[in-house]
Design a protein around this motif. Structure first.
Motif, PDB file in Angstrom:
ATOM      1  N   ILE A   1       0.849  -1.201   0.000  1.00  0.00           N
ATOM      2  CA  ILE A   1       0.000   0.000   0.000  1.00  0.00           C
ATOM      3  C   ILE A   1       0.881   1.246   0.000  1.00  0.00           C
ATOM      4  O   ILE A   1       0.680   2.195  -0.753  1.00  0.00           O
ATOM      5  N   TYR A   2       1.924   1.191   0.850  1.00  0.00           N
ATOM      6  CA  TYR A   2       2.852   2.318   0.932  1.00  0.00           C
ATOM      7  C   TYR A   2       3.479   2.589  -0.435  1.00  0.00           C
ATOM      8  O   TYR A   2       3.532   3.730  -0.899  1.00  0.00           O
TER       9      TYR A   2
ATOM     10  N   LEU B   1       0.974   4.167  -2.682  1.00  0.00           N
ATOM     11  CA  LEU B   1       0.765   5.582  -2.379  1.00  0.00           C
ATOM     12  C   LEU B   1       1.962   6.418  -2.827  1.00  0.00           C
ATOM     13  O   LEU B   1       1.801   7.562  -3.249  1.00  0.00           O
TER      14      LEU B   1
ATOM     15  N   PRO C   1       2.502  10.429  -7.199  1.00  0.00           N
ATOM     16  CA  PRO C   1       2.977  11.487  -8.091  1.00  0.00           C
ATOM     17  C   PRO C   1       2.837  11.162  -9.571  1.00  0.00           C
ATOM     18  O   PRO C   1       2.386  11.996 -10.362  1.00  0.00           O
ATOM     19  N   THR C   2       3.207   9.926  -9.963  1.00  0.00           N
ATOM     20  CA  THR C   2       3.069   9.544 -11.359  1.00  0.00           C
ATOM     21  C   THR C   2       1.609   9.611 -11.789  1.00  0.00           C
ATOM     22  O   THR C   2       1.281  10.102 -12.868  1.00  0.00           O
TER      23      THR C   2
ATOM     24  N   LEU D   1       0.583  13.117 -12.328  1.00  0.00           N
ATOM     25  CA  LEU D   1       1.070  13.647 -13.602  1.00  0.00           C
ATOM     26  C   LEU D   1       0.101  13.292 -14.715  1.00  0.00           C
ATOM     27  O   LEU D   1      -0.315  14.159 -15.490  1.00  0.00           O
TER      28      LEU D   1
ATOM     29  N   LEU E   1       7.742  16.016 -11.950  1.00  0.00           N
ATOM     30  CA  LEU E   1       7.100  14.700 -12.006  1.00  0.00           C
ATOM     31  C   LEU E   1       7.465  13.961 -13.286  1.00  0.00           C
ATOM     32  O   LEU E   1       7.645  12.750 -13.292  1.00  0.00           O
TER      33      LEU E   1
ATOM     34  N   ALA F   1      -6.443   4.836   4.211  1.00  0.00           N
ATOM     35  CA  ALA F   1      -5.148   4.584   3.571  1.00  0.00           C
ATOM     36  C   ALA F   1      -4.199   5.757   3.806  1.00  0.00           C
ATOM     37  O   ALA F   1      -3.017   5.567   4.121  1.00  0.00           O
ATOM     38  N   LEU F   2      -4.729   6.961   3.688  1.00  0.00           N
ATOM     39  CA  LEU F   2      -3.882   8.143   3.874  1.00  0.00           C
ATOM     40  C   LEU F   2      -3.394   8.250   5.310  1.00  0.00           C
ATOM     41  O   LEU F   2      -2.251   8.649   5.567  1.00  0.00           O
TER      42      LEU F   2
ATOM     43  N   TYR G   1      -2.834   5.793   7.246  1.00  0.00           N
ATOM     44  CA  TYR G   1      -1.768   4.803   7.373  1.00  0.00           C
ATOM     45  C   TYR G   1      -0.467   5.389   6.817  1.00  0.00           C
ATOM     46  O   TYR G   1       0.599   5.284   7.442  1.00  0.00           O
ATOM     47  N   LEU G   2      -0.611   6.021   5.657  1.00  0.00           N
ATOM     48  CA  LEU G   2       0.567   6.646   5.034  1.00  0.00           C
ATOM     49  C   LEU G   2       1.162   7.691   5.979  1.00  0.00           C
ATOM     50  O   LEU G   2       2.378   7.769   6.174  1.00  0.00           O
TER      51      LEU G   2
ATOM     52  N   ARG H   1       3.089   5.975   8.682  1.00  0.00           N
ATOM     53  CA  ARG H   1       4.399   5.525   8.202  1.00  0.00           C
ATOM     54  C   ARG H   1       5.355   6.717   8.058  1.00  0.00           C
ATOM     55  O   ARG H   1       6.524   6.633   8.416  1.00  0.00           O
TER      56      ARG H   1
ATOM     57  N   ALA I   1       8.891   7.398   9.665  1.00  0.00           N
ATOM     58  CA  ALA I   1      10.076   7.617   8.830  1.00  0.00           C
ATOM     59  C   ALA I   1      10.572   9.058   8.942  1.00  0.00           C
ATOM     60  O   ALA I   1      11.531   9.443   8.291  1.00  0.00           O
TER      61      ALA I   1
END
Lengths: 324, 635
Positions: free
Chosen positions: A26-27, A30, A34-35, A38, B360, B436-437, B439-440, B443, B447
């Motif tokens: 999932i990480y 996420l 960015p891709t 775009l 990007l 989900a966000l 969770y992100l 993390r 980090a």
């Protein structure tokens, strides 16, 4: 067969052994946002042009009844009726005629400034004279001057000429006679030429000044004068930058609205396509459906130029903006 | 078909003629060294053509064709003789004779309304002033030139003024003969008095002439189209009245403009403090400062202020500043604030989106396709783009299906939020994304990646608000009918509703200019030396750190270039408001205001004053550009 299997096995294995825990995946997903962003942006950027293209092939009723995404459900899609109607003078807006005028304006207003700017850029780069730096900087600084500051005096020059009233003796001398240029295409040529020069000289000078000094030295030892060097050496060597500026100037003059509107004004015979389409847009009503075809017609020429010569165009834009 | 032929012939004639003139003049000066008499004859003929042509254009001579042809013959003959004669007395005689002949020709063909009545006082004054000025000029130019020749020229100019221009034009035929013959003789003598150029001098002429020939067309067009009109426009800005009879009025035009409520008015300013936008800006700024202080205390790069300029604190502050700008420009209205708003939002969005796409897309799959498609609108005219976006923004009556993309989506969202099933599904999907966000974010917390943490939390906030709107009061284009209590579609009138219609027009411009910013940023990013990036990575910098600490400082000058270019382009935006609203619905900008005043109302004074305001707007950019060029060229 065996070789394929051999090659396939390790990858399958490694996929299994390296299979990451759900959280990591999932990480990872996420992190790929960015891709995605775009490409979402790219799609958003493309939709408007695409919708115009689709709608230009739909009939008036269909354009009014539903959005472009319903086009494939329409009966009789695609139809060329709008193009037929907008291009030919008897039925519609007479855009065909206007396209000719646009071409006449854009071609001449591209070639003449290139030629003039190339001479000047060469002089600024390789002919030594007093005050050269300041003259160059002064000329190029003018590229920021908005067109609007020149419109009124230029228009009155084109329609009345220039008369100078001398102080003290109070006599008027007509310096430039009344050439009756307003409302004509030459007026647009002259105006575009003047406005294009600062940028053209800047762009061409950057390139021409960067040509190796040795070729000029050996040429003048061989007895070539400035005109010969310019004609035989500089012009052929500068083709890339000349092309870059040509595309730039062609797009700018083809797409121009303000200068043509001011200088040509009410002379319907000489109007370029942008003005005809803009006046269609001002009508709000009966001929609204022609607008899509009209807008696409005036867009397709620059798009073709753009896709065919994108490399030169990009070089023209970046030259001088980025050091190195 | 006729029109095609005429157009093609016109194009070929215009281009061919310009080319011929330039090549011809260069070839002419090629003659100086080896075939001087021919050169001299051609120059004589050309000057005769120019003088008689100008008089012809001003309708000052009768039978212009015959007179011009004879003048060319005399000019060519005198030029040829001067080109082969070396002895000074004979040169003087040839010059004076040729000049007198041309003068007599002029005198015989001048129309009667140009015949001067000779006035001795005027002549004396003219001659004294003319020669005096010539003498001073000779000293000022370093005494290089031939003094007698210069004095004769000065006398000729003085004679022209004193005997011809400063007097009443009601003289006799004899008087015009005398006047013109003396004038011609003086000029001819000045030419004839010059020494015969030897081989070295001729070579010098050939070389020295090139700079003039090469620069003359460019300088002519630049002065005729930009420098002189700029001066005339500034002058016109102080005048008033109809275009035929302008009179001095001082600064009245400017005070009229600046006191016009349509141009600038502060009426809505107090309303700003009750707008959501303003308070959202304040909240963002406060949070940004708090985050900066907090990270600064816990050991960020404080620069000794206790404030850390991290991605988080900076983006919050920048967001706050952007919203504050929008709050200001939606409350202070008028043409000038509109223009400033255009500059403000186009720079913010085009620069940030252009930079984002450049970053990007850099070294990603399909980079060229993505960049081409973003760049594509650059090729489209503003007129075409306005038409395209009108289709996107169009609002149909509520009972009809919406055909514009924006309103179609907006009304659809409205329908969803009013249907229990649809709003539940949307809320569930959004809920999953939020989880989900979160969770992100967790993390990222572990980090210690502040950017990702802040970014995901910000998105969570927005999505949470959306869920609330979907489940609660509803969102989108709908309203409850007051008559029947039914829920009906409520499309947004993007082009008519002030003040936000301005922003929707800016979107068109942003759509076009993002590609421009992207291309330049992309080139700049690719020009960042790889060693720098590698060194940063070896030192353990994350991608984010590398970007902010290495790439951004490297491309910073480029950002300056993009911003200045955009300011110039946006300031003169004209086509989009002209085509989309023609300045109605509170969307006027300076360029369109100028056009309306000058060419619709025919008020050249106020129109010029507005143009001058535009010019004042680009002055800082001109200053920056000149300084940059000075640094690059003069060292």
């Amino acid at each position: 067969m065996t070789t394929t299997a051999d090659r396939a096995t390790p990858t399958t294995e490694s996929r299994i052994t390296q299979r990451r825990p759900l959280g990591k995946r999932i990480y990872g997903f996420l992190r790929s946002i960015p891709t995605w962003l775009l490409w979402i942006l790219v799609i958003i950027w493309t939709i408007p042009t695409f919708s115009l293209l689709v709608n230009s092939f739909r009939t008036r009723d269909e354009q009014r009844a539903s959005g472009f995404w319903n086009a494939f459900r329409d009966e009789g899609f695609p139809t060329l009726a709008n193009y037929d109607e907008v291009l030919f003078p008897d039925v519609g807006a007479g855009l065909g005629n206007a396209l000719l005028n646009s071409a006449a304006i854009a071609i001449v207003a591209t070639i003449i400034p290139i030629a003039i700017a190339a001479f000047a850029a060469y002089a600024f780069a390789w002919i030594d004279f007093k005050g050269r730096e300041w003259l160059f900087i002064g000329t190029v600084a003018l590229l920021a001057v908005p067109t609007q500051v020149s419109l009124i005096p230029l228009l009155s020059t084109y329609s009345n000429g220039v008369a100078l009233t001398l102080p003290i003796i109070d006599k008027t001398i007509q310096l430039i006679p009344d050439l009756d240029l307003s409302g004509s295409i030459p007026a647009v040529w002259l105006t575009h030429t003047g406005f294009a020069l600062p940028f053209a000289i800047f762009l061409l000078h950057n390139y021409i000044a960067g040509l190796p000094k040795s070729i000029f030295e050996s040429a003048s030892i061989d007895g070539a004068d400035h005109f010969k060097i310019f004609w035989r050496l500089v012009l052929p060597l500068s083709v890339p930058v000349l092309a870059a500026f040509a595309i730039f100037q062609f797009l700018w003059t083809w797409n121009d609205y303000l200068i043509a509107l001011t200088m040509i004004g009410g002379n319907r015979e000489a109007l370029p396509a942008t003005i005809v389409v803009a006046s269609l847009a001002g009508e709000f009503g009966a001929r609204e459906h022609l607008l899509t075809a009209g807008a696409f017609v005036i867009t397709v020429v620059p798009l073709a130029v753009f896709f065919a010569l994108q490399r030169f165009f990009v070089r023209g834009i970046t030259a001088g903006s980025v050091k190195g | 078909m006729d029109r095609v032929v005429v157009t093609v012939v016109g194009i070929v004639a215009a281009v061919g003629l310009s080319g011929l003139v330039f090549v011809g003049i260069n070839k002419l000066y090629d003659l100086t060294e080896k075939r001087y008499p021919l050169f001299s004859a051609t120059v004589g003929a050309l000057w005769s053509v120019i003088v008689f042509g100008v008089l012809w254009g001003n309708r000052l001579i009768a039978s212009p064709v015959v007179a011009t042809l004879i003048a060319v013959a005399i000019g060519a003959a005198a030029g040829y003789l001067l080109g082969v004669t070396e002895a000074p007395p004979r040169r003087l005689a040839i010059g004076a004779a040729g000049g007198t002949a041309l003068g007599l020709l002029l005198g015989s063909s001048a129309r009667s309304q140009t015949w001067p009545s000779l006035d001795p006082i005027g002549i004396v004054i003219g001659l004294v002033v003319g020669t005096g000025l010539a003498y001073l000029l000779w000293i000022a130019r370093g005494r290089k030139h031939n003094l007698v020749s210069r004095l004769l020229l000065g006398a000729a100019v003085g004679w022209l003024f004193g005997a011809w221009l400063a007097v009443d034009l009601d003289g006799s035929k004899a008087e015009v003969f005398v006047t013109a013959a003396v004038l011609g003789a003086l000029v001819g003598a000045a030419v004839g008095y010059s020494p015969y150029p030897d081989g070295v001098r001729r070579g010098e002429i050939a070389v020295a002439s090139r700079k003039y020939i090469f620069l003359a067309p460019a300088l002519f067009f630049v002065s005729a189209a930009l420098v002189i009109p700029l001066g005339r426009t500034i002058w016109l800005g102080f005048l008033t009245g109809n275009p035929r009879e302008l009179r001095w009025t001082g600064l009245t035009n400017y005070s009229d403009i600046l006191s016009d409520p349509g141009i600038i008015n502060f009426d809505g300013f107090s309303g700003m403090f009750s707008s959501k936008l303003f308070w959202l800006a304040v909240v963002l700024a406060v949070v940004g400062i708090a985050v900066g202080r907090w990270t600064g205390r816990t050991g960020g790069t404080g620069l000794g202020t206790g404030f850390a300029f991290t991605t988080g604190s900076l983006s919050l502050l920048a967001g706050g500043a952007a919203l504050l700008g929008f709050a200001i420009f939606t409350s202070i209205r008028g043409t000038i604030p509109n223009n400033l708003w255009w500059i403000f939002s186009v720079i913010i969005f085009a620069v940030s989106l252009g930079l984002a796409v450049a970053v990007l897309a850099d070294r990603s799959k399909g980079e060229n396709i993505a960049k081409s498609l973003i760049f594509l609108p650059m090729a489209i005219s503003f007129v075409g783009a306005s038409v395209i976006w009108r289709l996107i923004y169009v609002a149909r009556p509520p009972q009809d299906p919406q055909t514009g993309v924006f309103n179609s989506l907006w009304v659809m969202i409205g329908e969803w939020s009013n249907s229990t099933a649809a709003s539940t599904v949307v809320a569930l999907i959004l809920g999953l994304i939020i989880v989900a966000l979160l969770y992100l974010a967790w993390r990222a917390w572990q980090a210690e990646s502040n950017t990702v943490l802040a970014g995901s939390l910000a998105v969570v906030l927005v999505l949470g608000w959306l869920v609330y709107r979907f489940v609660g009061p509803g969102i989108g284009g709908f309203k409850v009918s007051e008559v029947t209590g039914e829920i009906i579609a409520d499309p947004v009138l993007f082009i008519q509703n002030a003040p936000w219609n301005n922003f929707w027009m800016m979107v068109v411009f942003i759509w076009i200019q993002t590609g421009f910013a992207m291309v330049i940023f992309s080139a700049a990013i690719k020009a960042v030396p790889t060693e720098l990036l590698e060194a940063a990575r070896i030192d353990g910098a994350t991608e984010t750190q590398t970007f902010w600490r290495v790439t951004v400082p490297q491309i910073f000058p480029t950002i300056g270039v993009v911003v200045t270019t955009l300011i110039v382009t946006v300031l003169k935006v004209f086509d989009i408001p002209k085509v989309m609203t023609n300045g109605n619905f509170d969307t006027q900008v300076l360029a369109n205001e100028m056009w309306e005043r000058a060419f619709t109302q025919l008020d050249f004074g106020v129109g010029s004053a507005v143009a001058v305001l535009l010019f004042v707007g680009v002055l800082p950019v001109m200053y920056i550009n000149v300084r940059r060029m000075q640094r690059e060229r003069l060292g």
